[in-house]
Design an enzyme around this catalytic site. Structure first.
Site, mmCIF file in Angstrom:
data_model
loop_
_atom_site.group_PDB
_atom_site.id
_atom_site.type_symbol
_atom_site.label_atom_id
_atom_site.label_comp_id
_atom_site.label_asym_id
_atom_site.label_seq_id
_atom_site.Cartn_x
_atom_site.Cartn_y
_atom_site.Cartn_z
ATOM 1 N N ASP A 168 0.717 -1.317 0.191
ATOM 2 C CA ASP A 168 0.156 0.060 0.218
ATOM 3 C C ASP A 168 0.829 1.411 0.063
ATOM 4 O OD1 ASP A 168 -2.771 -0.594 -0.290
ATOM 5 O OD2 ASP A 168 -3.292 -0.140 1.984
ATOM 6 N N ASP A 331 -9.063 -6.358 12.537
ATOM 7 C CA ASP A 331 -8.872 -7.723 12.680
ATOM 8 C C ASP A 331 -10.276 -8.320 13.792
ATOM 9 O OD1 ASP A 331 -7.823 -6.251 14.877
ATOM 10 O OD2 ASP A 331 -5.929 -6.793 14.932
#
Length: 724
Positions: A168, A331
């Protein structure tokens, strides 16, 4: 029938405890009862009785806590018509009730956690295809090379394993940035990592825009991959060779399994451990979570995804439309979503990766702020207590995990509560000093004993207090911010592989010194008031003792924010591997004694190394754990120390090819057994008495060290100002 009888027995026992808790007794009787309860719990602990006896001790402690709650609720709150006393008194009461709630949730989660699972033994099965995702944003090339090489070294059929670097930091959006310098840096990174991936036989993948942070990056990886399982490693989390063989088999046993999570093990100390020099002497802070809490959550099918060191089921992720991205803790949010959809999770309590934690206190606080804000977003947007699809135990478990991050509020109240009385003469407790001592002191002792029962060798009670205090100062505004504007926080990558080359005060240390000196002034006032107002001495002594406890914690925190300078950016790990050391045309039999991400220590039993010059390029030849042949790793001699016939050589890796990175990864990360051995070596429980004395000595020393750093820092600033 047995279940019915058990329910009846528990109901009767609960009714009896409630009756005893609410029984009106005088202070002397309460003192005797407190001593008996503490004595029984202490005896059970000394006898190291486990199983049901552990529950008996916790039940005695719970009864004492309930007695304290009853007393606080019915006898100690200031009158409502005295608002100047009632409001701060109510705040202290609510802070205590939060602590009791979290203790109750902890008892539910970890009173009897699942035992650690044994190593997975089956090897005679058809192995699934696996995609390994290594999401990256701005990490260093060498750090990424080590992680990718370790992933390529995993013991798994190569035709069924695909490693992906999800970059990224080289997106089209970044490469086309209006800032020319940023665009050039992104373009350079893009080309550099493409070449690295080609050399390591790893697939490079980026995307057009940096949308939805890490969750968006992982979801982009899902779109371009096909493996039935997804292994996720942070850029600084390198797996051992047996990671996949120890984890993927569980998916055969349960078709509704969406996650196998393993612990995060760290090669370097966090700033608290580094500045207090406790890394090798006591369990790390995260071991309470990975050593006990996750096993407790696993018992209730509520172990959750921790962002790395995990394997996930693609079918489950397809059901949930990929990784969740509403919060900045994608997460835990993803696990909550899949648990609510009826999927299961599993926790494997064995370190199979080695990573890096923030080295500076500022980076440590930045990381914890993101965790706290993300959990508050989950509490706000997902609200686990009412989340449809979760079982009642799962609701309790997710409540425990999210509500924990509210701790800055009660911590702040406990820190400043004594000052209400000492500075402003406000009576936030309507009780005598004797009653306060009998009830509150007994409650504190029992609470510490219960923490010791619950977490034992995985977390020492006073260290828990210290960690929460040092985080509270900066986490409080972060939590308040996300409560006021839950969509404001954005994902920020935690800096890793940092180093502190010069001893200094942390750039965010000032509030800790201000608080410490304010508490010192309050202590001086308490001493004066004992002398000037002897008729209030009992209450003043109690409040002054409370303030003194805060001073001890605040003083120890001064050592935490006083950053020690270190020559090495990363810690060395003890190993013992035979090798051949090549210097020019000479070869010597040697032993690799320790390794780090940057270099190795080699011992040679010969006098020939007295002539080896610092800076000389040499070779380490050894047999990798993987199926690679005996290989040569280029190194540079950094220092030589000869004692008798033993020469110890400090070497720096000088990688020239992709295979060199695989050799470095093999040296450091291949053997997962070394992480377990290190963990076990520092898991010990000193007990409450010895642990308290040890912490007191630590606090005194760290207070002095912190104040000395402040004096030196002030002297340097004054000198710099004079020169200007």
């Amino acid at each position: 029938m047995r279940t019915f009888l058990s329910a009846v027995i528990w109901a009767l026992a609960s009714a009896l405890i409630i009756a005893l808790v609410t029984l009106p007794i005088n202070t002397r009787t309460q003192l005797i009862a407190s001593i008996l309860v503490v004595g029984v719990m202490g005896i059970i602990r000394l006898l190291k009785a486990g199983g049901k006896w552990r529950l008996v001790a916790l039940a005695f402690g719970t009864a004492m806590v309930m007695r304290y709650v009853y007393w606080r609720t019915t006898s100690t709150l200031p009158p409502v018509n005295q608002l100047e006393n009632f409001i701060p008194g109510l705040l202290v009461y609510l802070a205590e009730m939060y602590s009791v709630l979290m203790l109750a949730l902890s008892l539910f989660v970890v009173s009897m956690p699942l035992p650690s699972r044994p190593p997975y033994g089956r090897r005679d099965r058809e192995l699934p295809t696996v995609d390994v995702f290594v999401p990256s944003y701005n990490e260093d090339e060498v750090l990424l090379a080590n992680t990718l090489a370790a992933a390529r070294n995993m013991d798994y059929p190569p035709e069924k394993l695909t490693v992906w670097l999800l970059d990224d930091g080289g997106t089209l959006q970044k490469r086309k940035s209006a800032n020319v310098a940023d665009a050039r840096a992104a373009e350079s990174r893009h080309k550099l990592l493409q070449q690295l991936c080609q050399d390591l036989d790893v697939r490079y993948l980026t995307r057009e825009r940096n949308e939805h942070a890490k969750a968006g990056n992982l979801n982009n990886g899902l779109k371009h991959s096909t493996g039935s399982l997804i292994a996720v490693f942070d850029a600084d989390h390198a797996p051992a060779r047996d990671f996949l063989l120890e984890t993927v088999g569980y998916f055969d046993e349960d078709p509704k399994l969406f996650l196998v999570q393993t612990p995060h093990f760290f090669l370097n100390p966090d700033p608290v451990e580094r500045n207090l020099r406790t890394f090798e002497k006591m369990p790390s802070e995260n071991e309470m979570f990975y050593g006990i809490i996750q096993r407790g959550l696993d018992k209730w099918d509520a172990a959750f995804f921790c962002g790395s060191a995990a394997v996930l089921n693609r079918k489950a992720l397809e059901v949930s439309n990929g990784f969740s991205g509403v919060s900045i803790t994608e997460d835990c949010e993803t696990a909550l979503d899949l648990h609510a959809r009826g999927w299961h999770s599993l926790y494997l309590d064995r370190p199979l990766i080695a990573g890096l934690q923030p080295a500076t206190f500022a980076s440590f606080i930045g990381q914890r702020s993101r965790w706290a804000q993300g959990m508050m977003q989950i509490l706000r947007f997902r609200f686990p207590p009412l989340k449809r699809g979760l079982s009642l135990p799962q609701r309790f478990c997710y409540m425990s995990s999210t509500l924990f991050w509210l701790f800055p509020f009660p911590r702040t109240i406990f820190l400043f509560a004594p000052l209400f009385y000492l500075f402003f003469d406000l009576e936030i407790f309507t009780s005598s000093g004797g009653e306060f001592m009998v009830y509150s002191l007994a409650y504190m002792v029992v609470n510490l004993m219960m923490q010791n029962y619950l977490y034992g060798a995985f977390r020492w009670p006073w260290i828990s207090e210290l960690y929460e205090y040092v985080q509270t100062v900066h986490l409080l505004p972060a939590v308040v911010s996300v409560m006021l504007n839950p969509r404001k926080p954005t994902f920020k990558v935690t800096a890793k592989d940092e180093s502190v080359s010069v001893s200094r005060l942390s750039e965010i240390s000032r509030p800790f010194f201000v608080i410490f000196f304010v508490l010192l002034v309050a202590f001086a006032i308490s001493v004066y008031r004992v002398y000037a107002e002897p008729y209030k001495a009992d209450v003043t002594l109690v409040v002054g003792g409370w303030n003194l406890l805060n001073i001890i914690l605040a003083g120890c925190a001064l050592g935490v924010v006083s950053e020690r300078g270190e020559r090495q950016a990363s810690r060395r790990v003890k190993v013992s591997r035979r090798c051949e050391f090549g210097a020019g045309d000479r070869w010597f039999t040697a032993t690799i004694e320790d390794v780090s991400v940057h270099g190795a220590g080699v011992q040679i039993y010969t006098e020939g190394f007295k002539d080896i010059a610092v800076g000389k390029r040499c070779i380490l030849r050894f047999q990798p754990y993987s199926d690679m042949p005996v290989s040569d790793l280029p190194i540079e001699v950094r220092n030589v120390e000869t004692i008798g016939d033993v020469s110890t050589i400090g070497c720096r890796y000088m990688p020239e090819r992709a295979t060199d990175h695989r050799l470095i990864a093999d040296l450091i990360f291949a053997n997962s057994a070394q992480w377990t051995q290190f963990q076990v070596s520092r898991r010990r429980n000193p007990g409450l008495v010895a642990g308290t004395l040890w912490f007191l000595g630590l606090a005194i020393y760290q207070t002095a060290r912190g104040l000395s750093y402040l004096v030196r820092n002030t002297g340097r600033d004054n000198a710099a100002g004079g020169q200007k």
